[in-house]
Design an enzyme around this catalytic site. Structure first.
Site, short mmCIF file in Angstrom:
data_model
loop_
_atom_site.label_atom_id
_atom_site.label_comp_id
_atom_site.label_asym_id
_atom_site.label_seq_id
_atom_site.Cartn_x
_atom_site.Cartn_y
_atom_site.Cartn_z
N ASP A 9 -76.34 -9.79 29.43
CA ASP A 9 -76.46 -8.84 30.44
C ASP A 9 -75.09 -8.37 30.77
O ASP A 9 -74.00 -9.21 30.00
CB ASP A 9 -76.68 -8.93 31.79
CG ASP A 9 -76.74 -8.26 32.93
OD1 ASP A 9 -77.13 -7.11 32.66
OD2 ASP A 9 -76.51 -8.99 34.13
N ASP A 35 -73.01 -6.55 33.62
CA ASP A 35 -72.54 -6.83 34.97
C ASP A 35 -73.42 -8.08 35.77
O ASP A 35 -74.53 -8.59 35.92
CB ASP A 35 -72.93 -5.61 36.36
CG ASP A 35 -72.86 -4.44 36.03
OD1 ASP A 35 -71.76 -3.79 36.89
OD2 ASP A 35 -72.59 -3.93 35.05
N ASP A 57 -78.04 -13.10 34.86
CA ASP A 57 -77.61 -13.19 35.86
C ASP A 57 -78.69 -12.58 36.84
O ASP A 57 -78.87 -12.69 37.93
CB ASP A 57 -76.51 -13.42 36.76
CG ASP A 57 -76.42 -11.77 36.36
OD1 ASP A 57 -77.06 -10.35 35.59
OD2 ASP A 57 -76.22 -11.32 37.90
#
Length: 222
Positions: free
Chosen positions: A13, A15, A172
Site C-alpha cells: 500500500d 499512504d 496499514d
C-alpha cells in the site's frame, strides 16, 4: 510464515505504509480553509482521516451541512490544491528506504497497489523519486473494484510475472489485509501507519504484524 522465494514479489500500500503522506493533506486543508477564513484543523484529525479519501477530508474541512453540489465543488477544490502540494511535505517511514534497498539488492521485484488515484500517485512518485525502481503500479482508477477487492493485487502480480501465493502484501488498513488474503498473498500489517487504535490490528488476522520496516527483510531469503 515462510520466507519469500525468488518467484515472489513484495507489494505495498502507499499512504501510511511506504510513506507518511499526511503532512501534504494537512497543508492542503490549511490552504483550503484559509480561503474561507477558517482556522487550521488539528493535524491528528486530518491524519486519522487520510485513508478514507477526499470525501472524508472534505467533510472534516467543512463539517457544516452543505448541499451535494457545493460539497462536490469544494471536494474538487481540495483535490486541485492537493495536486500542487502532493509530494512536497512527505517522508518515508523509518527504515522503509533501507528495506526497499535490501529488496532491490536481492533482485525481488516490488510494487505499489493503492486506492489513490493515478494522477496524484504519479505526481507523488515523481516528486519523491520513489517510482524509479517500482516494478508495478496499480491505482484506484485502473480497476473496476478497489481494495478490499483483490483485483489490484492480482493485476500487479501478473504485471511483474510473480505468483500471488509466493508474494507478500504490506498495508496499514484492514482492507489491505483483506485484499491480500483474497488474492492469496501472505499479508503484513504495519503498526506505524494511519491506525486510530493500534490494538485493533490484531483483529485483521494478518500473517505478520510489523512494528518497524526493517523487520520486512527477515521475510526475504538470505
Amino acid at each position: 510464515m515462510s520466507t519469500l522465494t525468488h518467484r515472489g514479489s513484495v507489494l505495498f500500500d502507499l499512504d501510511g505504509t511506504l510513506m507518511d503522506t499526511a503532512p501534504d493533506f494537512v497543508e492542503t486543508l490549511r490552504i483550503l480553509r484559509a480561503r474561507y477564513d477558517l482556522s487550521e484543523l488539528d493535524s491528528t484529525l486530518i491524519r486519522n482521516n487520510v485513508s478514507d479519501g477526499s470525501r472524508a477530508l472534505t467533510r472534516i474541512c467543512f463539517p457544516e451541512n452543505i448541499n451535494e453540489e457545493l460539497f462536490e465543488q469544494r471536494r474538487l477544490e481540495l483535490l486541485d490544491i492537493y495536486a500542487s502540494t502532493v509530494g512536497t511535505n512527505v517522508s518515508f517511514f523509518p527504515e522503509v528506504r533501507q528495506a526497499l534497498d535490501v529488496i532491490e539488492q536481492k533482485n525481488i521485484p516490488w510494487g505499489i497497489v493503492t486506492n489513490k488515484p493515478r494522477l496524484y500517485t504519479e505526481l507523488l512518485l515523481e516528486r519523491t523519486g520513489l517510482g524509479q525502481s517500482c516494478a508495478a503500479l496499480i491505482c484506484a482508477d485502473d480497476l473496476s473494484r478497489a481494495k478490499p477487492d483483490p483485483e489490484g493485487i492480482l493485476r500487479a502480480c501478473k504485471q511483474i510475472n510473480r505468483a500471488p501465493e509466493h508474494s507478500i502484501y504490506v498495508g496499514d488498513h484492514e482492507r489491505d489485509i483483506q485484499a491480500g488474503k483474497a488474492a492469496g498473498c501472505k499479508t503484513v500489517a504495519v503498526t506505524f501507519g494511519y491506525i486510530h487504535d493500534p490494538k485493533i490490528i490484531t483483529t485483521w488476522n494478518a500473517d505478520i504484524i510489523m512494528t518497524q520496516a526493517s523487520d520486512l527483510t527477515c521475510l526475504l531469503d538470505l
